[in-house]
Motif scaffolding. Structure first.
Motif, PDB file in Angstrom:
ATOM      1  N   ARG A 132       0.825  -1.205   0.000  1.00 13.72           N
ATOM      2  CA  ARG A 132       0.000   0.000   0.000  1.00 13.72           C
ATOM      3  C   ARG A 132       0.863   1.261   0.000  1.00 13.72           C
ATOM      4  O   ARG A 132       0.550   2.245  -0.686  1.00 13.72           O
ATOM      5  N   ALA A 133       1.965   1.225   0.734  1.00 18.89           N
ATOM      6  CA  ALA A 133       2.859   2.389   0.773  1.00 18.89           C
ATOM      7  C   ALA A 133       3.506   2.625  -0.586  1.00 18.89           C
ATOM      8  O   ALA A 133       3.585   3.765  -1.063  1.00 18.89           O
ATOM      9  N   VAL A 134       3.965   1.557  -1.219  1.00 21.14           N
ATOM     10  CA  VAL A 134       4.614   1.697  -2.526  1.00 21.14           C
ATOM     11  C   VAL A 134       3.606   2.148  -3.580  1.00 21.14           C
ATOM     12  O   VAL A 134       3.904   3.020  -4.408  1.00 21.14           O
ATOM     13  N   GLY A 135       2.399   1.570  -3.546  1.00 18.51           N
ATOM     14  CA  GLY A 135       1.394   1.996  -4.510  1.00 18.51           C
ATOM     15  C   GLY A 135       1.055   3.469  -4.375  1.00 18.51           C
ATOM     16  O   GLY A 135       0.966   4.195  -5.381  1.00 18.51           O
ATOM     17  N   GLY A 136       0.892   3.934  -3.140  1.00 19.40           N
ATOM     18  CA  GLY A 136       0.599   5.344  -2.933  1.00 19.40           C
ATOM     19  C   GLY A 136       1.733   6.248  -3.371  1.00 19.40           C
ATOM     20  O   GLY A 136       1.516   7.271  -4.032  1.00 19.40           O
ATOM     21  N   ALA A 137       2.958   5.872  -3.022  1.00 19.60           N
ATOM     22  CA  ALA A 137       4.116   6.685  -3.406  1.00 19.60           C
ATOM     23  C   ALA A 137       4.309   6.684  -4.919  1.00 19.60           C
ATOM     24  O   ALA A 137       4.676   7.707  -5.509  1.00 19.60           O
ATOM     25  N   ALA A 138       4.078   5.535  -5.557  1.00 24.26           N
ATOM     26  CA  ALA A 138       4.232   5.457  -7.010  1.00 24.26           C
ATOM     27  C   ALA A 138       3.205   6.340  -7.716  1.00 24.26           C
ATOM     28  O   ALA A 138       3.529   7.041  -8.689  1.00 24.26           O
ATOM     29  N   LEU A 139       1.970   6.328  -7.225  1.00 23.36           N
ATOM     30  CA  LEU A 139       0.957   7.200  -7.824  1.00 23.36           C
ATOM     31  C   LEU A 139       1.321   8.670  -7.632  1.00 23.36           C
ATOM     32  O   LEU A 139       1.154   9.489  -8.552  1.00 23.36           O
ATOM     33  N   ASP A 140       1.822   9.016  -6.463  1.00 25.01           N
ATOM     34  CA  ASP A 140       2.247  10.398  -6.238  1.00 25.01           C
ATOM     35  C   ASP A 140       3.443  10.761  -7.114  1.00 25.01           C
ATOM     36  O   ASP A 140       3.563  11.910  -7.568  1.00 25.01           O
ATOM     37  N   ALA A 141       4.326   9.792  -7.343  1.00 24.96           N
ATOM     38  CA  ALA A 141       5.466  10.048  -8.205  1.00 24.96           C
ATOM     39  C   ALA A 141       5.028  10.248  -9.656  1.00 24.96           C
ATOM     40  O   ALA A 141       5.597  11.077 -10.383  1.00 24.96           O
ATOM     41  N   VAL A 142       3.991   9.485 -10.070  1.00 29.83           N
ATOM     42  CA  VAL A 142       3.442   9.678 -11.413  1.00 29.83           C
ATOM     43  C   VAL A 142       2.777  11.048 -11.527  1.00 29.83           C
ATOM     44  O   VAL A 142       2.998  11.798 -12.482  1.00 29.83           O
ATOM     45  N   TYR A 143       1.924  11.345 -10.544  1.00 33.54           N
ATOM     46  CA  TYR A 143       1.231  12.632 -10.513  1.00 33.54           C
ATOM     47  C   TYR A 143       1.187  13.160  -9.086  1.00 33.54           C
ATOM     48  O   TYR A 143       0.613  12.501  -8.219  1.00 33.54           O
ATOM     49  N   PRO A 144       1.853  14.253  -8.815  1.00 32.58           N
ATOM     50  CA  PRO A 144       2.376  15.199  -9.797  1.00 32.58           C
ATOM     51  C   PRO A 144       3.893  15.181 -10.002  1.00 32.58           C
ATOM     52  O   PRO A 144       4.411  15.920 -10.842  1.00 32.58           O
TER      53      PRO A 144
END
Length: 239
Positions: A132-144
C-alpha cells in the motif's frame, strides 16, 4: 485506455521480489513479446521474507535479488533495479516519492504498473503495508512529481532528468479491477517466474495448481471462459 500500439516502455514498481510475478508477469511477458521495453523497480530486497532462516537478513536480501533477476529473465526483462529500503518498514515518504520519480524520469515509461494503495477486504494478501505504501508513493510520483519540473528540482539541476508524464497506471491487488489481460499463452512463463522465487514458494505444496486456479478465477470473472488465465488491474488514466 491507452492503445497498445502507444505503449513502448513500461515501468513495474513493486515492494518486494515476487510481487511483479504474482501481479503482472504474464502481462509483462506479452509486452516483451511485442518489443516493449520493461523495467522492474523494487523498493525493498525482501530481506524479511522467506522460510530459509539459516540466512541472516543480508544473506536473504542477496538471495532474493538473485531470485528476482532469474524471475525477470523468465519473462524477458533484463532491467531490474532495487532501491534497498527495509522490508516491512516502507512508508509513502517524500524520499520514496523522489526515488520513484527519479526512475520514472530515467525510464520515461508510457505505462506504470504498481500496487493498489487501498486495503483489499476481499483478499488480504495484496494489502501488505509495504504494498500500500509503494502503490501510494508510485501514484504520487506519477502525478504530480515526475511530470512537474518544479517538484524535486535537484533531479533536473543535478542529474539532468527532465520532467516526464506517464500516460496511464495499472494497479493490481485492488478490490474492483476494471481491466483483465488474457495471459493464457504466457502462463507457463509466469509460473516459471514465480517458481524462480525458491525461498518463498518451494515449501508450498501444490503451488503450481494454486497459481493456476487463482488466475483461472480471474479469467472466469473476465468472461474469458474455461481453460483461460487472466491478470486483473484497475486502470487509472493520468490526463
Amino acid at each position: 485506455m491507452l492503445p497498445e500500439t502507444e505503449i513502448n516502455r513500461v515501468l513495474v514498481v513493486t515492494a518486494h521480489p515476487d510481487d511483479a510475478d504474482f501481479g503482472a508477469a504474464g502481462s509483462v511477458a506479452l509486452f516483451v513479446d511485442k518489443g516493449v521495453e520493461v523495467t522492474y523497480l523494487l523498493v525493498t530486497d525482501g530481506d524479511a521474507g522467506g522460510n530459509e532462516r539459516t540466512l541472516d537478513n543480508s544473506g536473504m536480501a542477496d538471495l532474493r535479488r538473485a531470485e528476482q533477476r532469474a524471475a525477470a529473465k523468465a519473462v524477458g526483462v533484463t532491467d531490474v533495479r532495487f532501491l534497498g529500503y527495509a522490508d516491512g518498514q516502507v512508508v509513502p515518504s517524500l524520499e520514496l516519492r523522489r526515488a520513484i520519480a527519479r526512475v520514472i524520469r530515467q525510464v520515461r515509461p508510457d505505462l506504470v504498473i504498481t500496487h493498489h494503495p487501498d486495503r483489499n477486504y476481499r483478499f488480504v494478501a495484496p494489502s501488505h503495508p509495504d504494498h500500500r505504501a509503494v502503490g501510494g508513493a508510485a501514484l504520487d510520483a506519477v502525478y504530480p512529481d515526475a511530470r512537474n519540473p518544479y517538484a524535486f528540482p535537484e533531479l533536473l539541476r543535478e542529474e539532468g532528468l527532465e520532467a516526464w508524464t506517464v500516460r496511464e497506471v495499472w494497479l493490481n491487488g485492488g478490490m474492483n479491477p476494471n481491466h483483465w489481460v488474457d495471459v493464457t499463452e504466457a502462463m507457463d512463463r509466469k509460473l516459471a517466474a514465480l517458481q524462480s522465487h525458491v525461498s518463498q514458494v518451494s515449501h508450498v505444496e501444490g503451488f503450481a495448481d494454486f497459481v493456476k486456479s487463482r488466475f483461472a478465477a480471474w479469467a472466469e470473472e473476465a468472461g474469458l471462459g474455461e481453460g483461460r488465465y487472466a491478470e486483473a488491474f484497475q486502470v487509472v488514466p493520468t490526463d
